[in-house]
Motif scaffolding. Structure first.
Motif, PDB file in Angstrom:
ATOM      1  N   UNK A  11       1.079  -0.856  -0.184  1.00 61.03           N
ATOM      2  CA  UNK A  11      -0.242  -0.089  -0.115  1.00 61.03           C
ATOM      3  C   UNK A  11       0.917   1.420   0.205  1.00 61.03           C
ATOM      4  N   UNK A  12       1.992   1.102  -0.693  1.00 61.63           N
ATOM      5  CA  UNK A  12       3.071   1.944  -0.008  1.00 61.63           C
ATOM      6  C   UNK A  12       3.123   2.850  -1.981  1.00 61.63           C
ATOM      7  N   UNK A  13       3.794   4.936  -1.443  1.00 61.00           N
ATOM      8  CA  UNK A  13       4.587   5.227  -2.426  1.00 61.00           C
ATOM      9  C   UNK A  13       5.836   5.079  -2.389  1.00 61.00           C
ATOM     10  N   UNK A  63       5.638   5.528   2.736  1.00 55.32           N
ATOM     11  CA  UNK A  63       4.067   5.342   3.053  1.00 55.32           C
ATOM     12  C   UNK A  63       3.512   5.356   2.404  1.00 55.32           C
ATOM     13  N   UNK A 113       0.615   5.264   0.147  1.00 58.13           N
ATOM     14  CA  UNK A 113       0.478   6.086  -1.363  1.00 58.13           C
ATOM     15  C   UNK A 113      -1.011   6.519  -0.833  1.00 58.13           C
ATOM     16  N   UNK A 158      11.027   5.559  -9.996  1.00 58.90           N
ATOM     17  CA  UNK A 158      10.183   5.235  -8.861  1.00 58.90           C
ATOM     18  C   UNK A 158       8.506   5.018  -9.005  1.00 58.90           C
ATOM     19  N   UNK A 174       9.097   1.518  -7.409  1.00 57.38           N
ATOM     20  CA  UNK A 174       9.144   1.811  -5.897  1.00 57.38           C
ATOM     21  C   UNK A 174       7.439   1.891  -5.147  1.00 57.38           C
ATOM     22  N   UNK A 175       6.539   1.890  -6.180  1.00 55.53           N
ATOM     23  CA  UNK A 175       5.728   1.843  -5.076  1.00 55.53           C
ATOM     24  C   UNK A 175       4.157   0.845  -5.509  1.00 55.53           C
ATOM     25  N   UNK A 176       4.493   0.200  -4.269  1.00 51.85           N
ATOM     26  CA  UNK A 176       3.938  -1.305  -3.929  1.00 51.85           C
ATOM     27  C   UNK A 176       3.001  -0.916  -4.268  1.00 51.85           C
ATOM     28  N   UNK A 177       1.657  -0.066  -3.681  1.00 55.65           N
ATOM     29  CA  UNK A 177       0.710  -0.001  -4.375  1.00 55.65           C
ATOM     30  C   UNK A 177      -0.062  -0.128  -6.036  1.00 55.65           C
ATOM     31  N   UNK A 178       1.402   0.650  -6.786  1.00 55.61           N
ATOM     32  CA  UNK A 178       0.640   0.480  -8.069  1.00 55.61           C
ATOM     33  C   UNK A 178       0.289  -1.188  -8.789  1.00 55.61           C
ATOM     34  N   UNK A 227       0.644  -3.846  -6.322  1.00 56.03           N
ATOM     35  CA  UNK A 227      -0.632  -4.735  -5.857  1.00 56.03           C
ATOM     36  C   UNK A 227      -1.469  -4.420  -6.639  1.00 56.03           C
ATOM     37  N   UNK A 264      -4.134   9.842  -9.118  1.00 56.94           N
ATOM     38  CA  UNK A 264      -3.380  11.078  -8.764  1.00 56.94           C
ATOM     39  C   UNK A 264      -1.683   9.960  -9.493  1.00 56.94           C
TER      40      UNK A 264
END
Lengths: 151, 151, 151, 151
Positions: free
Chosen positions: C53-55, C59, C61, D21, D24-28, D30, D70
């Motif tokens: 759930x991170x960015x 942190x 996202x 970058x 590194x955004x775990x949310x994307x 996921x 976003x």
């Protein structure tokens, strides 16, 4: 979904209905604003520069910028409504992009989506000096249609 | 993060600085608005009802409601800034919850978060009739601090 | 207008209706979110920290923060609706006030105004670490009630 | 002010910086989102339909729609930044115009104004089915540039 905006002018009936409503908006007259363009799904409102509409640095006040943007969006929505209806602003959001300067500012409200109950408009405000137009604010607005008989 | 609002009044220096800035806002005087409360992180602005601030149904125009809300938030931020700085509205969003009616409306700007560069304020506007206050609009605003020497 | 939020818990029927709807939201389960509080006009949703759930800086996202805020507001509105209705988000605006960090984040949706057609909610998201809660996001949301038979 | 968007593709250095970058955004990851277009001032992100990204009626969840919007806006801003900088979302507002349906949705972030400190982006999300694109959400976003050395 398509943009509801066409280039042809609005019908005389619609123009008259909007002009009459605008003239009942005490604030628009008090600020010195006037409607300068009415097309289906799009309305432009101009506001000349004068000390009565400024903020502390002499630019147009964000409140004046917003006021004509809100009215431009509301009337843009109204061009697509049947008679015996009215329009109310539910909410809007506006970004002030640059100091609002110029001989006048011009707000352009454009319908993005016209639904049975809700309408969404794009709001843009330009500072106009000589023939140069600068985008000074951009926003997004949600409006609701009200049957006049319900009011 | 804590609300930056305390109940004690702002210092005389801050009050004077804000009042002086407010008096340079041509729009506020033209609408008939006045500052009625200044505390650290919170400013109230009142606007009496009169035909010059109405929309087509006789209520306060969303533009007038927004104008005093925007100024209340801006000055609320300004109470927490050092001298030689200025404040600009980056953007705001406002929901019009109910027809804005009453003897006057009162906008309350409250700092939610005061950062080095950006400040976020809550905006509320109440319709006031006799002693009854009705929340007629609620919003959220982002402001930026500008060093006056940079302007 | 009054805050529609009371402290008593919602009725078992309402709680069951909301929990069942929540479980049909594939996204909430996929993120690992769960409803932690349901009261009339207020719903809390928690989301534990994990890499999914991170960015890019580790942190939460903004999209995850917003997703649970949007759902919390939607269900807060839903607590006040009759059966055979549904709720759709019209729009929302959210300010990210601070990096969203902590063992989990918790979104709180609170009804500010519940109308026949439209509901307006306040959205808050807190980062929670040990027993410390930090406001990391604040927003405002507009929702529309839909009769299920109309869908 | 002019739209900062040009049609030529971004430089390989910029594309690599953004792709790194994004990864590194775990949310994307996921959610299953991927970047499908990077141009100066414009980034597109696609998200395929699957149960893990839905709301209770089986459409894309507003949280998933917002999350890729976003990120698209953030990376659009980032294309115009120098190295050794980072971008944070200050706030955004999004209108959900229609149920978000389709084989996938595609978010388009476009820089409207790129300033020294703040950038403002337009956000659009389309539902894509076969070759038909439907605008399902439109928004506006404010971002702040952060020097990496300051973080």
């Amino acid at each position: 979904m398509e943009h509801q905006t066409q280039q042809e002018p609005a019908s005389p009936e619609v123009r008259a209905r909007i002009q009459a409503s605008f003239e009942r908006q005490g604030l628009m007259g008090h600020l010195g604003a006037r409607i300068v363009h009415i097309a289906p799904g799009r309305v432009h409102i101009a506001l000349p520069s004068r000390p009565e509409v400024t903020q502390q640095h002499g630019y147009f006040h964000a409140g004046a910028t917003s006021a004509i943007a809100d009215s431009a969006g509301g009337y843009a929505a109204f061009t697509l409504f049947p008679e015996d209806t009215s329009v109310l602003t539910v909410e809007y959001k506006i970004n002030l992009l640059a100091p609002a300067a110029g001989e006048h500012i011009e707000a352009v409200g454009t319908v993005l989506k016209s639904g049975r109950t809700l309408t969404v408009c794009q709001l843009e405000v330009f500072g106009v000096q000589d023939d140069r137009r600068t985008l000074v604010a951009t926003g997004q607005q949600t409006l609701i249609r009200v049957n006049t008989s319900e009011r």
